[in-house]
Design a protein around this motif. Structure first.
Motif, PDB file in Angstrom:
ATOM      1  N   ARG A   1       3.888  34.278  -8.270  1.00 55.23           N
ATOM      2  CA  ARG A   1       3.082  34.831  -7.186  1.00 55.23           C
ATOM      3  C   ARG A   1       3.346  36.324  -7.020  1.00 55.23           C
ATOM      4  N   LEU A   2       4.621  36.718  -7.108  1.00 54.46           N
ATOM      5  CA  LEU A   2       4.967  38.128  -6.966  1.00 54.46           C
ATOM      6  C   LEU A   2       4.337  38.963  -8.067  1.00 54.46           C
ATOM      7  N   ASN A   3       4.409  38.483  -9.303  1.00 57.78           N
ATOM      8  CA  ASN A   3       3.806  39.221 -10.414  1.00 57.78           C
ATOM      9  C   ASN A   3       2.291  39.283 -10.295  1.00 57.78           C
ATOM     10  N   SER A   4       1.684  38.203  -9.807  1.00 52.02           N
ATOM     11  CA  SER A   4       0.234  38.216  -9.599  1.00 52.02           C
ATOM     12  C   SER A   4      -0.157  39.237  -8.537  1.00 52.02           C
ATOM     13  N   MET A   5       0.652  39.325  -7.482  1.00 48.55           N
ATOM     14  CA  MET A   5       0.371  40.306  -6.429  1.00 48.55           C
ATOM     15  C   MET A   5       0.532  41.726  -6.951  1.00 48.55           C
ATOM     16  N   LEU A   6       1.526  41.961  -7.820  1.00 51.65           N
ATOM     17  CA  LEU A   6       1.721  43.299  -8.376  1.00 51.65           C
ATOM     18  C   LEU A   6       0.567  43.689  -9.296  1.00 51.65           C
ATOM     19  N   VAL A   7       0.112  42.732 -10.110  1.00 49.44           N
ATOM     20  CA  VAL A   7      -1.040  43.003 -10.974  1.00 49.44           C
ATOM     21  C   VAL A   7      -2.279  43.301 -10.134  1.00 49.44           C
ATOM     22  N   LEU A   8      -2.467  42.514  -9.063  1.00 47.55           N
ATOM     23  CA  LEU A   8      -3.603  42.756  -8.168  1.00 47.55           C
ATOM     24  C   LEU A   8      -3.489  44.122  -7.518  1.00 47.55           C
ATOM     25  N   GLY A   9      -2.252  44.508  -7.128  1.00 45.79           N
ATOM     26  CA  GLY A   9      -2.044  45.821  -6.520  1.00 45.79           C
ATOM     27  C   GLY A   9      -2.411  46.953  -7.467  1.00 45.79           C
ATOM     28  N   LYS A  10      -2.067  46.812  -8.752  1.00 42.58           N
ATOM     29  CA  LYS A  10      -2.423  47.851  -9.729  1.00 42.58           C
ATOM     30  C   LYS A  10      -3.932  47.939  -9.914  1.00 42.58           C
ATOM     31  N   ARG A  11      -4.602  46.800  -9.912  1.00 44.75           N
ATOM     32  CA  ARG A  11      -6.059  46.821 -10.069  1.00 44.75           C
ATOM     33  C   ARG A  11      -6.721  47.462  -8.853  1.00 44.75           C
ATOM     34  N   ILE A  12      -6.202  47.147  -7.667  1.00 49.69           N
ATOM     35  CA  ILE A  12      -6.748  47.768  -6.453  1.00 49.69           C
ATOM     36  C   ILE A  12      -6.520  49.274  -6.483  1.00 49.69           C
ATOM     37  N   ALA A  13      -5.331  49.690  -6.942  1.00 55.09           N
ATOM     38  CA  ALA A  13      -5.036  51.123  -7.035  1.00 55.09           C
ATOM     39  C   ALA A  13      -5.976  51.805  -8.024  1.00 55.09           C
ATOM     40  N   LEU A  14      -6.276  51.130  -9.139  1.00 57.67           N
ATOM     41  CA  LEU A  14      -7.180  51.709 -10.130  1.00 57.67           C
ATOM     42  C   LEU A  14      -8.598  51.847  -9.570  1.00 57.67           C
TER      43      LEU A  14
END
Length: 233
Positions: free
Chosen positions: A163-176
């Motif tokens: 879940r933590l890694n999924s949230m981090l990946v989602l955070g990077k996509r949102i930042a992009l």
């Protein structure tokens, strides 16, 4: 060559005069561009710091392997050696059932609560600490333990890791996405500012055309102005 340099020098001097005459507008536009560039950068840095912090939380990335009853000590030791040989494993801690029930009894207020049990219901267990919190680290260890006959039940404490890694990946996509939207906004701001400058100096442009100025000569100050806005931001 000298004539070409003189034209560019005159254009830059004209741009600097215009920016100096409207210094407040220039400062405001540069601040808007600077904030537009800074916000996605800060978001990317924050996500990267969270990812680095998640990699440092290694002691909570564990697996619990409960062994079958009546296993020989040599068999258990062989299993421990095989698990420790995996590169994804940092530490293996063996807890025999005698020690497990002793620790369980210490948690009760009534110390003799487990004394009436006919036999020890707890199994021998291996508590495996993984090298890091990445989901790919847990998978080979999990597959190896599930294939061993000595293991009766395997509990993988890695749901929160995924879940933590999924949230981090989602955070990077949102930042992009955020960076792309702000980039479009920044280009729009600079384009509209230069367009307003063109409209403001429309009469001057018409006079320059009448006296024979080329299109590149007319465009050059406005291109420099947009570049100065971008660099200033």
């Amino acid at each position: 060559m000298k004539n070409w340099l003189n034209q560019h020098t005159l254009a830059m001097q004209l741009v600097l005069q215009r920016l100096k005459a409207h210094w407040l507008n220039t400062l405001t536009i540069c601040m808007v561009i600077g904030i537009t560039v800074t916000l996605p950068g800060l978001l990317f840095v924050g996500v990267d710091n969270l990812q680095d912090a998640s990699r440092s939380i290694k002691q909570d990335a564990q697996m619990s392997a409960f062994l079958k009853p009546a296993l020989n000590g040599n068999v258990i030791q062989r299993l421990i050696n095989d698990v420790q040989a995996l590169p994804q494993v940092k530490e293996v801690r063996y807890v025999p059932k005698e020690e497990a029930i002793k620790q369980l009894g210490q948690q009760f207020l009534q110390k003799d609560l487990l004394a009436d049990l006919p036999q020890n219901p707890l199994p021998d267990a291996l508590f495996i600490t993984l090298a890091d919190t990445q989901p790919n680290t847990a998978k080979p260890v999990q597959e190896m333990l599930q294939a061993r006959d000595e293991v009766e039940e395997l509990v993988v404490d890695s749901v929160w890791i995924e879940r933590l890694n999924s949230m981090l990946v989602l955070g990077k996509r949102i930042a992009l996405i955020f960076a792309c939207l702000l980039g479009i906004a920044m280009v729009t701001v600079i384009s509209n500012t230069v367009r307003m400058q063109v409209l403001t100096h429309e009469t001057e442009i018409e006079v320059s055309r009448l006296i024979g100025a080329t299109h590149s000569f007319i465009r050059r100050p406005f291109l420099y102005m947009g570049s100065v806005y971008g660099l200033g931001g």
